[in-house]
Write a protein that holds these residues in place. Structure first.
Motif, PDB file in Angstrom:
ATOM      1  N   THR A   1       0.855  -1.193   0.000  1.00 46.72           N
ATOM      2  CA  THR A   1       0.000   0.000   0.000  1.00 46.72           C
ATOM      3  C   THR A   1       0.884   1.234   0.000  1.00 46.72           C
ATOM      4  O   THR A   1       2.063   1.159   0.386  1.00 46.72           O
ATOM      5  CB  THR A   1      -0.911   0.028   1.245  1.00 46.72           C
ATOM      6  OG1 THR A   1      -0.099   0.205   2.417  1.00 46.72           O
ATOM      7  CG2 THR A   1      -1.724  -1.267   1.356  1.00 46.72           C
ATOM      8  N   PRO A   2       0.355   2.382  -0.402  1.00 45.23           N
ATOM      9  CA  PRO A   2       1.174   3.604  -0.403  1.00 45.23           C
ATOM     10  C   PRO A   2       1.684   3.969   0.989  1.00 45.23           C
ATOM     11  O   PRO A   2       2.716   4.641   1.119  1.00 45.23           O
ATOM     12  CB  PRO A   2       0.203   4.671  -0.930  1.00 45.23           C
ATOM     13  CG  PRO A   2      -0.794   3.913  -1.730  1.00 45.23           C
ATOM     14  CD  PRO A   2      -0.968   2.601  -1.021  1.00 45.23           C
ATOM     15  N   GLN A   3       1.001   3.534   2.031  1.00 50.06           N
ATOM     16  CA  GLN A   3       1.389   3.892   3.399  1.00 50.06           C
ATOM     17  C   GLN A   3       2.432   2.945   3.989  1.00 50.06           C
ATOM     18  O   GLN A   3       3.105   3.288   4.964  1.00 50.06           O
ATOM     19  CB  GLN A   3       0.154   3.927   4.326  1.00 50.06           C
ATOM     20  CG  GLN A   3      -0.856   5.012   4.002  1.00 50.06           C
ATOM     21  CD  GLN A   3      -1.684   4.697   2.778  1.00 50.06           C
ATOM     22  OE1 GLN A   3      -1.961   3.523   2.474  1.00 50.06           O
ATOM     23  NE2 GLN A   3      -2.077   5.741   2.036  1.00 50.06           N
ATOM     24  N   GLN A   4       2.575   1.764   3.418  1.00 50.78           N
ATOM     25  CA  GLN A   4       3.476   0.767   3.989  1.00 50.78           C
ATOM     26  C   GLN A   4       4.942   1.137   3.754  1.00 50.78           C
ATOM     27  O   GLN A   4       5.319   1.588   2.677  1.00 50.78           O
ATOM     28  CB  GLN A   4       3.207  -0.612   3.386  1.00 50.78           C
ATOM     29  CG  GLN A   4       4.089  -1.709   3.960  1.00 50.78           C
ATOM     30  CD  GLN A   4       3.981  -3.005   3.185  1.00 50.78           C
ATOM     31  OE1 GLN A   4       3.639  -3.011   2.001  1.00 50.78           O
ATOM     32  NE2 GLN A   4       4.266  -4.114   3.840  1.00 50.78           N
ATOM     33  N   ILE A   5       5.761   0.935   4.778  1.00 46.67           N
ATOM     34  CA  ILE A   5       7.209   1.093   4.642  1.00 46.67           C
ATOM     35  C   ILE A   5       7.800  -0.301   4.493  1.00 46.67           C
ATOM     36  O   ILE A   5       7.740  -1.109   5.431  1.00 46.67           O
ATOM     37  CB  ILE A   5       7.817   1.797   5.863  1.00 46.67           C
ATOM     38  CG1 ILE A   5       7.215   3.196   6.013  1.00 46.67           C
ATOM     39  CG2 ILE A   5       9.343   1.878   5.720  1.00 46.67           C
ATOM     40  CD1 ILE A   5       7.699   3.929   7.249  1.00 46.67           C
ATOM     41  N   PRO A   6       8.328  -0.659   3.333  1.00 47.54           N
ATOM     42  CA  PRO A   6       8.839  -2.020   3.131  1.00 47.54           C
ATOM     43  C   PRO A   6      10.047  -2.303   4.011  1.00 47.54           C
ATOM     44  O   PRO A   6      10.772  -1.386   4.425  1.00 47.54           O
ATOM     45  CB  PRO A   6       9.195  -2.050   1.645  1.00 47.54           C
ATOM     46  CG  PRO A   6       9.414  -0.621   1.282  1.00 47.54           C
ATOM     47  CD  PRO A   6       8.500   0.190   2.148  1.00 47.54           C
ATOM     48  N   ALA A   7      10.268  -3.581   4.272  1.00 48.41           N
ATOM     49  CA  ALA A   7      11.360  -3.977   5.160  1.00 48.41           C
ATOM     50  C   ALA A   7      12.709  -3.496   4.648  1.00 48.41           C
ATOM     51  O   ALA A   7      13.576  -3.097   5.438  1.00 48.41           O
ATOM     52  CB  ALA A   7      11.360  -5.492   5.316  1.00 48.41           C
TER      53      ALA A   7
END
Length: 266
Positions: free
Chosen positions: A38-44
């Protein structure tokens, strides 16, 4: 966008800031590591990178507020960001001392690795052979590439393999590593086995029996394709850029001060 992720980052003039094929074709299912859902997610991967960028990338200039978005896609920014590799990275291709000491090396990499490009390991392997000579390297080192394996295991392929036993046998009894039988495990059960041979040999189905059974594969050496390791950081895989550092309070002092990296930055 997908093609750009495969090809890797470049500056405005098209100069590669990553090796060619930064992410292997066929590895797309593993990209959830760095492609947010999602646009809000910060990937690992952003969290991993920011830890390095804040505390290790810039010696004596830690910045706890540094973000991935602060990176600039320029050659100058590249060298400033990787300058700590002169004392942190293990990319010196001259392992002569290790070899003289009787050391044995088994390098392995999954073709679906979403963290580290398999092409980087291939570049290092070729650098070793150029630096030390093919015969010398063949006497103490082997490289294995596991189809479908992600970072250190898992993935949509041969995600399980024992690479420790072969190198122990080499050291303890002199038995050189040959084929390694890797497997796919699902629900606690093995669903596929296949031999993996020392690079550049690959496994070829012999045309009979179950294609998920390692017994039905034979070694085959494909025609060598020309390797393209041309990118901004290709000389990181060379002997002579390394430095030795010592901490004095909160300051890190490295010798020699005038390294290939600092010359390149200038």
């Amino acid at each position: 966008m997908v093609r750009k992720l495969h090809e890797g980052a470049a500056d405005a003039q098209g100069r590669r800031l990553e090796p060619a094929i930064a992410h292997e074709w066929g590895s797309e299912l593993e990209w959830t590591l760095f492609v947010p859902a999602t646009p809000q997610q910060i990937p690992a991967s952003a969290r991993f990178a920011e830890s390095y960028l804040r505390h290790l990338a810039f010696p004596d200039a830690q910045d706890p507020d540094f973000r991935v978005t602060d990176l600039q896609f320029t050659v100058d920014s590249f060298w400033r960001t990787v300058q700590s590799s002169s004392y942190l990275a293990a990319m010196d291709p001259d392992l002569s001392a290790f070899r003289r000491g009787g050391g044995k090396l088994l390098l392995w990499h999954g073709w679906n690795d979403q963290h580290i490009a398999p092409q980087s390991t291939l570049a290092y392997w070729d650098a070793m052979r150029r630096t030390m000579g093919e015969r010398a390297v063949d006497g103490f080192a082997r490289l294995y590439l596991f189809p479908g394996m992600a970072h250190c295991g898992g993935g949509d392929g041969l995600g399980t393999a024992d690479v420790l036993t072969p190198v122990m046998a080499w050291v303890e009894s002199g038995r050189q590593p040959g084929r390694i039988v890797a497997s796919t495990v699902a629900g606690g059960a093995t669903t596929r086995t296949r031999p993996v041979f020392p690079y550049p040999v690959v496994a070829r189905y012999d045309g009979t029996g179950n294609a998920d059974d390692a017994a039905n594969f034979v070694p085959s050496t494909p025609r060598a394709a020309p390797a393209d390791y041309r990118w901004v950081g290709q000389r990181l895989y060379s002997h002579g850029y390394q430095t030795w550092c010592a901490a004095a309070g909160t300051t890190l002092t490295c010798r020699p001060e005038e390294t290939w990296l600092t010359r390149k930055i200038r």
